[in-house]
Each structure stands twice: as structure tokens, then as C-alpha cells.
Enzyme design. Structure first.
Site, short mmCIF file in Angstrom:
data_model
loop_
_atom_site.label_atom_id
_atom_site.label_comp_id
_atom_site.label_asym_id
_atom_site.label_seq_id
_atom_site.Cartn_x
_atom_site.Cartn_y
_atom_site.Cartn_z
N CYS A 93 0.87 -1.16 0.00
CA CYS A 93 0.00 0.00 0.00
C CYS A 93 0.92 1.22 0.00
CB CYS A 93 -0.90 -0.02 1.23
SG CYS A 93 -2.42 0.91 1.00
N CYS A 124 -4.17 -1.00 -2.27
CA CYS A 124 -4.70 0.35 -2.47
C CYS A 124 -4.46 0.76 -3.91
CB CYS A 124 -4.11 1.35 -1.48
SG CYS A 124 -2.41 1.80 -1.72
N CYS A 140 6.59 -0.19 -9.27
CA CYS A 140 7.14 -1.00 -8.19
C CYS A 140 8.57 -1.41 -8.51
CB CYS A 140 6.31 -2.28 -8.02
SG CYS A 140 4.66 -2.01 -7.39
#
Length: 163
Positions: free
Chosen positions: A9, A85, A93
Site C-alpha cells: 500500500c 490500495c 514497483c
């Protein structure tokens, strides 16, 4: 052998922490659960702590941390990485070693709910219940659904079934 699952998240203060606790307790022995954030707040929300510890998750494991901890040499290699989220799902990422299955389990942010304490607690309970249902469905998957592309597909289907 237990699989490693990382819940992501943005702030790593509520949803990803609760998901870590749920999988850590309910999937004990089958999965190792972790959580992190792209921009961790450094603080875990008190209502998330309350729900996680009531489940039996050790309070000393609850800390807000950066996802970078899991993208360095020597870190546990993840089998699954699940964003919880929408902000984290849209972010770039790190490259995860071992090419884990990736999925998005979007859950409304209980920390964003304003109002009295009862309203905020209800939002946390709702998020916790949604995450619990998804974790239970993950735990119900047969072993052949937990590798590579099959895992990614199964994880996405869990999110679809529990909207």
C-alpha cells in the site's frame, strides 16, 4: 514449504498491515506474510493494530516500512505481491526477484474516513472483513493454483469475486 506474500500500500499503515496480520495468522505454516509501502508513514494506525492484535498477530511485527526492504539482496523472495490500495497499484514497483505473481486487491482506505470514532472503527472493520474474505479464498486455493501465471489469475479472480 511456505510461500512468501507481500501486501503493498502507499503508507503501509492500515490495509497492508491488516492483510499481513490476516494471512500471518490464518495462513500460518502455509504462507509467510509481509507488508510494505511505497511511501510509508512510519506509523501503524491504532484501529489496524487493534484488529490485528485481536486476531492474535504479534504487536511487535506491526511496523510501517518501505517496500525497498524487500527488493534488496538477502531479502525474502516473494511468491506473490498484492497491492491493496489503488495508489500503490498505479505506482512503478521495484523489480521483484523471482518474478512473483502480481495482483491488485483494492480496498477503500479506512484511514481516509472522517467522522466520529464509531464511523472510523466501522470503516476499519469493513476493510478488515473484505481482506479476511480474500485471504480465506487465497487459503482455499489448491496448490496447483499457487504458481506463476495460475497464481496471478487466481488472485485477480479473488478480487473480482469479492467486490
Amino acid at each position: 514449504m511456505a510461500g512468501n506474500v507481500l501486501f503493498l500500500c502507499t503508507g503501509n499503515s492500515a490495509r497492508s498491515i491488516m492483510a499481513e496480520a490476516l494471512l500471518g495468522v490464518l495462513g500460518a505454516g502455509r504462507f509467510n506474510a509481509f507488508s510494505a509501502g511505497s511511501r510509508p508513514t512510519g506509523r501503524v494506525q491504532p484501529h489496524a493494530v487493534e484488529l490485528a492484535t485481536a486476531l492474535g498477530y504479534p504487536a511487535d511485527r506491526l511496523r510501517s516500512k518501505a517496500w525497498d526492504e524487500f527488493a534488496v539482496p538477502g531479502a525474502p523472495q516473494m511468491d506473490m505481491v498484492i497491492t491493496v490500495c489503488d495508489d500503490a497499484a498505479g505506482e512503478a514497483c521495484p523489480i521483484w526477484p523471482g518474478h512473483p505473481a502480481l495482483a491488485h486487491w483494492g480496498v477503500p482506505d479506512p484511514a481516509a474516513v472522517s467522522g466520529d470514532d464509531d464511523s472510523r472503527r466501522a470503516a476499519y472493520r469493513d476493510a478488515f472483513a473484505t481482506l479476511r474474505r480474500r485471504v480465506e479464498l487465497l487459503l482455499a486455493l489448491p496448490a496447483d493454483k499457487l504458481d506463476g501465471l495460475a497464481a496471478a489469475s487466481a488472485l485477480r479472480q479473488i478480487a473480482e469475486e469479492t467486490r
